[in-house]
Design an enzyme around this catalytic site. Sequence first.
Site, mmCIF file in Angstrom:
data_model
loop_
_atom_site.group_PDB
_atom_site.id
_atom_site.type_symbol
_atom_site.label_atom_id
_atom_site.label_comp_id
_atom_site.label_asym_id
_atom_site.label_seq_id
_atom_site.Cartn_x
_atom_site.Cartn_y
_atom_site.Cartn_z
ATOM 1 N N PHE A 28 4.989 7.171 1.421
ATOM 2 C CA PHE A 28 3.736 7.509 2.089
ATOM 3 C C PHE A 28 3.075 6.194 2.476
ATOM 4 O O PHE A 28 2.791 5.355 1.621
ATOM 5 C CB PHE A 28 2.819 8.301 1.149
ATOM 6 C CG PHE A 28 3.421 9.599 0.708
ATOM 7 C CD1 PHE A 28 3.142 10.776 1.399
ATOM 8 C CD2 PHE A 28 4.266 9.663 -0.389
ATOM 9 C CE1 PHE A 28 3.699 11.979 0.997
ATOM 10 C CE2 PHE A 28 4.827 10.859 -0.800
ATOM 11 C CZ PHE A 28 4.542 12.025 -0.104
ATOM 12 N N MET B 251 0.783 -1.188 0.000
ATOM 13 C CA MET B 251 0.000 0.000 0.000
ATOM 14 C C MET B 251 0.834 1.265 0.000
ATOM 15 O O MET B 251 0.307 2.304 -0.332
ATOM 16 C CB MET B 251 -0.939 -0.055 1.207
ATOM 17 C CG MET B 251 -1.834 1.090 1.420
ATOM 18 S SD MET B 251 -1.333 2.488 2.419
ATOM 19 C CE MET B 251 -0.070 1.968 3.463
ATOM 20 N N PRO B 252 2.093 1.235 0.282
ATOM 21 C CA PRO B 252 2.823 2.500 0.247
ATOM 22 C C PRO B 252 2.785 3.141 -1.136
ATOM 23 O O PRO B 252 2.813 2.454 -2.152
ATOM 24 C CB PRO B 252 4.257 2.102 0.604
ATOM 25 C CG PRO B 252 4.133 0.821 1.352
ATOM 26 C CD PRO B 252 2.956 0.124 0.722
ATOM 27 N N LEU B 253 2.706 4.449 -1.132
ATOM 28 C CA LEU B 253 2.896 5.231 -2.351
ATOM 29 C C LEU B 253 4.306 5.779 -2.268
ATOM 30 O O LEU B 253 4.671 6.411 -1.276
ATOM 31 C CB LEU B 253 1.883 6.374 -2.422
ATOM 32 C CG LEU B 253 2.133 7.430 -3.502
ATOM 33 C CD1 LEU B 253 2.084 6.805 -4.887
ATOM 34 C CD2 LEU B 253 1.122 8.553 -3.366
#
Length: 134
Positions: free
Chosen positions: A72, A1-3
């Site tokens: 993020f 899920m990290p951006l």
Amino acid sequence: MPLVRIDLVRGRRPDEVRAVADATHRALVEVLGIPERDRFQIVTEHEGDHVVALDAGLGFTRTDRLVMIQIFTQKGRTTQVKQRLFRAVAQRLGTLGIGGEDVFVSVVENGPQDWSFGFGRAQYTEGALPVPGR
């Protein structure tokens, strides 16, 4: 899920740019335990005079091989996990010939309510996706 946003000084070959992105993702998979296909990356190349990254007073000089990475991700990871991530990114980029002085990483945390993966919906909040770490 990290951006993940990866900023580079322009001048690398396309395969080198991809190798930086791949190495960064491998570190995230290894340390954070994210799924292999949970990959969201934006790579931007800049003219050398459009990137300013001094040493914060630590006494080293950066080169045009600089890689600046913003991750993020959802809050809740410990300081120890983040430190392992920083080391893993630096080690993996080191195998590509990028020195430690040229690896700048920042983690920006937020919550499940801060993400939409499409269709104008907050999939974590709505329960369409499980919240990582819960």
